[in-house]
Write an enzyme that holds these catalytic residues in place. Sequence first.
Site, PDB file in Angstrom:
ATOM      1  N   GLY A  43     -91.297 -25.399   7.819  1.00  0.00           N
ATOM      2  CA  GLY A  43     -90.735 -26.458   6.970  1.00  0.00           C
ATOM      3  C   GLY A  43     -89.246 -26.212   6.743  1.00  0.00           C
ATOM      4  CG  HIS A  44     -87.941 -22.808   4.471  1.00  0.00           C
ATOM      5  ND1 HIS A  44     -89.020 -21.960   4.351  1.00  0.00           N
ATOM      6  CD2 HIS A  44     -87.610 -23.160   3.203  1.00  0.00           C
ATOM      7  CE1 HIS A  44     -89.322 -21.795   3.081  1.00  0.00           C
ATOM      8  NE2 HIS A  44     -88.499 -22.516   2.353  1.00  0.00           N
ATOM      9  CD  GLN A  62     -85.578 -22.177  -8.296  1.00  0.00           C
ATOM     10  OE1 GLN A  62     -84.411 -22.254  -7.942  1.00  0.00           O
ATOM     11  NE2 GLN A  62     -86.566 -22.751  -7.615  1.00  0.00           N
ATOM     12  CG  HIS A  73     -92.521 -22.359   5.472  1.00  0.00           C
ATOM     13  ND1 HIS A  73     -92.025 -23.635   5.603  1.00  0.00           N
ATOM     14  CD2 HIS A  73     -92.586 -22.121   4.137  1.00  0.00           C
ATOM     15  CE1 HIS A  73     -91.836 -24.163   4.399  1.00  0.00           C
ATOM     16  NE2 HIS A  73     -92.152 -23.263   3.486  1.00  0.00           N
ATOM     17  CG  MET A 119     -85.792 -20.119  -3.708  1.00  0.00           C
ATOM     18  SD  MET A 119     -86.434 -19.875  -5.348  1.00  0.00           S
ATOM     19  CE  MET A 119     -88.124 -20.348  -5.110  1.00  0.00           C
ATOM     20  CB  SER A 152     -95.907 -23.504   0.224  1.00  0.00           C
ATOM     21  OG  SER A 152     -95.513 -22.745  -0.898  1.00  0.00           O
ATOM     22  CB  SER A 153     -92.400 -19.211   0.392  1.00  0.00           C
ATOM     23  OG  SER A 153     -91.361 -19.897   1.049  1.00  0.00           O
TER      24      SER A 153
HETATM   25  P1  AMP Z   1     -87.907 -23.127  -1.218  1.00  0.00           P
HETATM   26  O1  AMP Z   1     -87.551 -21.981  -0.352  1.00  0.00           O
HETATM   27  O2  AMP Z   1     -89.365 -23.252  -1.507  1.00  0.00           O
HETATM   28  O3  AMP Z   1     -87.025 -23.243  -2.428  1.00  0.00           O
HETATM   29  O4  AMP Z   1     -87.584 -24.430  -0.349  1.00  0.00           O
HETATM   30  C1  AMP Z   1     -86.312 -24.630   0.219  1.00  0.00           C
HETATM   31  C2  AMP Z   1     -86.242 -26.026   0.779  1.00  0.00           C
HETATM   32  O5  AMP Z   1     -87.235 -26.188   1.785  1.00  0.00           O
HETATM   33  C3  AMP Z   1     -86.508 -27.102  -0.283  1.00  0.00           C
HETATM   34  O6  AMP Z   1     -85.646 -28.205  -0.057  1.00  0.00           O
HETATM   35  C4  AMP Z   1     -87.947 -27.462  -0.026  1.00  0.00           C
HETATM   36  O7  AMP Z   1     -88.267 -28.780  -0.416  1.00  0.00           O
HETATM   37  C5  AMP Z   1     -88.000 -27.327   1.488  1.00  0.00           C
HETATM   38  N1  AMP Z   1     -89.395 -27.151   1.924  1.00  0.00           N
HETATM   39  C6  AMP Z   1     -90.317 -26.295   1.394  1.00  0.00           C
HETATM   40  N2  AMP Z   1     -91.513 -26.458   1.995  1.00  0.00           N
HETATM   41  C7  AMP Z   1     -91.336 -27.434   2.924  1.00  0.00           C
HETATM   42  C8  AMP Z   1     -92.196 -28.067   3.877  1.00  0.00           C
HETATM   43  N3  AMP Z   1     -93.480 -27.726   3.985  1.00  0.00           N
HETATM   44  N4  AMP Z   1     -91.671 -29.042   4.657  1.00  0.00           N
HETATM   45  C9  AMP Z   1     -90.365 -29.405   4.556  1.00  0.00           C
HETATM   46  N5  AMP Z   1     -89.503 -28.852   3.688  1.00  0.00           N
HETATM   47  C10 AMP Z   1     -89.985 -27.879   2.874  1.00  0.00           C
END
Ligand code: AMP
Length: 281
Positions: free
Chosen positions: A36-37, A61, A34, A30, A185-186
């Site tokens: 993580g992504h 969602q 960061h 989304m 986290s975003s």
């Molecule tokens: P989001 O943008 O929050 O929907 O996350 C997109 C993808 O990145 C999802 O598969 C999340 O599980 C993954 N994600 C989010 N935060 C992290 C993190 N800290 N470490 C690894 N993957 C992450």
Amino acid sequence: MEIFKHIAPLKAFLQSKKQQGNSIGLVPTMGALHNGHLSLIKASKLQNDVTVCSIFVNPTQFNNAGDLNNYPRTLDKDIAALEKVECDVIFSPEVSEIYPQPASIKFDFGQLDKVMEGKFRPGHFSGVALVVSKFFNIVEPDHAYFGQKDWQQFAIIRQMVDELKFNLVLHSEPTSRESDGLAMSSRNLRLSAEQRAHATVFHQALLTARQELIKGTAIETVKNKVKEIVEKKPEVKLEYIEVADSKNLNLLENVTASDQPILCIAGYVGEIRLIDNMFIH
Ligand code: AMP
């Protein structure tokens, strides 16, 4: 790096890549990216010839209009970050491209979406499953990458892929953390400096809980201790702490009832809702 806003040219581009024998990896996000992504992008690049990152704040969602409106949107920065890690393709459609008419399909995953996030965010996983299945149909990836941070989401998508026979391999990648343990986290972008300092308590509570469970402390006692640790911090409120079987998400009253138990936590720092989890073994 190619950037697409529309489905048809993206499909044509990927079709020609596939005809040349290239494998495709998909990382749905989304945005407000960061590290993580970016770790998911890197994992995809190791295993695929072409990596597609989708950036789409999916309205179906969100069960809270304020959360949807306030969700950070940083597309220019995201593009720069993806360029740096040599992502091949960005797909960042408008809402009208993905939902030309209001969504009517609803998903029900039984036990998997009745607990934890599913219980506190009704309809959330139906929206996640809907948008992820749309992206799977649009991109037709060979591999798709998700973060362990959203473990329940991964368990649900795994069930969906299995039941609907999507022809792809799913991967769950480890949670990337800040140096003090806070899961990236975003939503962390929305924390004030003071809130950011308190937010690390969720990870600390998971570490303590894990240690206690390994020592044999009863789950109920551990849950009470977690609540105490977390709510000692100003502005922090626990929503839930659960120990679940990581495969079927059955909530456990005893850790020995599962060979792969996972601790999952959710709570608020001020208005910002955060989640985290940790395997016990
Ligand atoms: P989001 O943008 O929050 O929907 O996350 C997109 C993808 O990145 C999802 O598969 C999340 O599980 C993954 N994600 C989010 N935060 C992290 C993190 N800290 N470490 C690894 N993957 C992450």
